[in-house]
Write a protein that holds these residues in place. Structure first.
Motif, PDB file in Angstrom:
ATOM      1  N   THR A  49       0.660  -1.287  -0.085  1.00 57.94           N
ATOM      2  CA  THR A  49      -0.027   0.004  -0.113  1.00 57.94           C
ATOM      3  C   THR A  49       0.987   1.154  -0.025  1.00 57.94           C
ATOM      4  OG1 THR A  49      -0.094   0.153   2.335  1.00 57.94           O
ATOM      5  CG2 THR A  49      -1.903  -1.252   1.372  1.00 57.94           C
ATOM      6  N   ARG A  53       1.218   5.838  -2.668  1.00 57.69           N
ATOM      7  CA  ARG A  53       1.392   7.177  -1.828  1.00 57.69           C
ATOM      8  C   ARG A  53       2.852   7.550  -2.021  1.00 57.69           C
ATOM      9  NH1 ARG A  53      -1.151   4.221   2.212  1.00 57.69           N
ATOM     10  NH2 ARG A  53       0.866   3.799   3.249  1.00 57.69           N
ATOM     11  N   ASP A  84     -13.592  16.937   8.104  1.00 62.55           N
ATOM     12  CA  ASP A  84     -12.989  15.681   8.557  1.00 62.55           C
ATOM     13  C   ASP A  84     -12.541  15.765   9.971  1.00 62.55           C
ATOM     14  OD1 ASP A  84     -12.986  13.819   6.063  1.00 62.55           O
ATOM     15  OD2 ASP A  84     -11.769  15.725   5.303  1.00 62.55           O
ATOM     16  N   LYS A 107      -6.274   9.920   6.108  1.00 63.47           N
ATOM     17  CA  LYS A 107      -5.977   8.435   6.121  1.00 63.47           C
ATOM     18  C   LYS A 107      -5.033   8.227   7.319  1.00 63.47           C
ATOM     19  CE  LYS A 107      -7.347   6.942   1.540  1.00 63.47           C
ATOM     20  NZ  LYS A 107      -6.712   6.027   0.242  1.00 63.47           N
ATOM     21  N   HIS A 108      -5.400   7.076   8.071  1.00 61.47           N
ATOM     22  CA  HIS A 108      -4.350   6.938   9.379  1.00 61.47           C
ATOM     23  C   HIS A 108      -3.597   5.997   9.214  1.00 61.47           C
ATOM     24  CE1 HIS A 108      -6.618   9.978  11.796  1.00 61.47           C
ATOM     25  NE2 HIS A 108      -7.863   9.406  11.047  1.00 61.47           N
ATOM     26  N   GLN A 109      -3.344   5.113   8.066  1.00 60.06           N
ATOM     27  CA  GLN A 109      -2.371   4.329   7.883  1.00 60.06           C
ATOM     28  C   GLN A 109      -0.843   4.880   7.909  1.00 60.06           C
ATOM     29  OE1 GLN A 109      -2.784   2.085   4.331  1.00 60.06           O
ATOM     30  NE2 GLN A 109      -1.803   0.248   5.236  1.00 60.06           N
ATOM     31  N   ARG A 165      -9.474  16.764   1.308  1.00 57.35           N
ATOM     32  CA  ARG A 165     -10.344  15.519   0.827  1.00 57.35           C
ATOM     33  C   ARG A 165     -10.928  15.890  -0.786  1.00 57.35           C
ATOM     34  NH1 ARG A 165     -12.759  11.027   2.521  1.00 57.35           N
ATOM     35  NH2 ARG A 165     -12.234  11.616   4.676  1.00 57.35           N
TER      36      ARG A 165
END
Length: 203
Positions: A49, A53, A84, A107-109, A165
């Motif tokens: 993933t 990014r 958000d 996104k918190h990943q 966003r």
């Protein structure tokens, strides 16, 4: 990027090595190796993933130079007026320096490291100091890359992509924040996929 490529190769290599070892060990040894198999499976797909990014960050960094910013406001709760909910940095609007624009961690990943260092009631001063000064490249009205300084202070680390966003979600209501045609075109070159002349932006 190099570390992620190494991880993408290393985790499956570990599976293969342990499978080979388990063929010559008692059956109970497989259960000893099971935590690695499960965690390695998770890490392998987590590494995958990163690449979209990483490529987006590369485009941003090709278009916008690094800036080193001191004492950038940040927080862990909802930013007043933002749609958000999440941790955020606050930057000045390039078109109006008196106006503030939040960039929220949508996104918190891969953001847990930042979570422990952004300003909050339980944030330890020594942890907060690890993101001072903040490395910033981008336009807060569109998208940006933030990073923490290395201990030597000569290069950034812990790069993270932040964006409004509507840059990637066209269902959101428009907000221009004074962006002109040149600003929009530059954001497009940095990877913001706008199709019209008016950017769709809001916090």
């Amino acid at each position: 990027m190099i570390m992620n490529v190494l991880g993408l190769v290393g985790w499956p290599a570990g599976w293969i090595a342990l499978l080979g070892i388990s063929a010559y060990t008692p059956n109970w040894a497989v259960w000893v190796f099971m935590p690695y198999f499960l965690y390695g499976f998770y890490r392998f797909f987590n590494q995958l993933t990163y690449f979209p990014r990483g490529l987006r960050m590369r485009r941003v960094l090709r278009e916008y130079p690094w800036q080193i910013l001191e004492e950038v406001p940040s927080g862990l709760g909802k930013y007043p007026g933002a749609h958000d909910d999440g941790m955020w940095f606050e930057f000045r609007n390039p078109a109006d320096l008196d106006e503030k624009i939040p960039l929220v961690f949508i996104k918190h990943q891969r953001s847990y490291w930042w979570l422990r260092r952004l300003e909050g009631p339980r944030t330890k001063p020594e942890r907060r100091a690890q993101i001072e000064p903040l490395w910033f490249a981008g336009d807060p009205r569109f998208l940006a890359v933030v990073a923490a300084p290395k201990r030597s202070g000569k290069a950034p680390r812990r790069l993270h992509l932040l964006y409004q966003r509507p840059v990637f979600d066209r269902r959101c209501a428009p907000e221009t924040w004074g962006a002109g045609a040149a600003d929009i075109e530059r954001a497009r070159r940095a990877g913001a996929p706008y199709s019209g002349n008016v950017p769709q932006l809001h916090a």
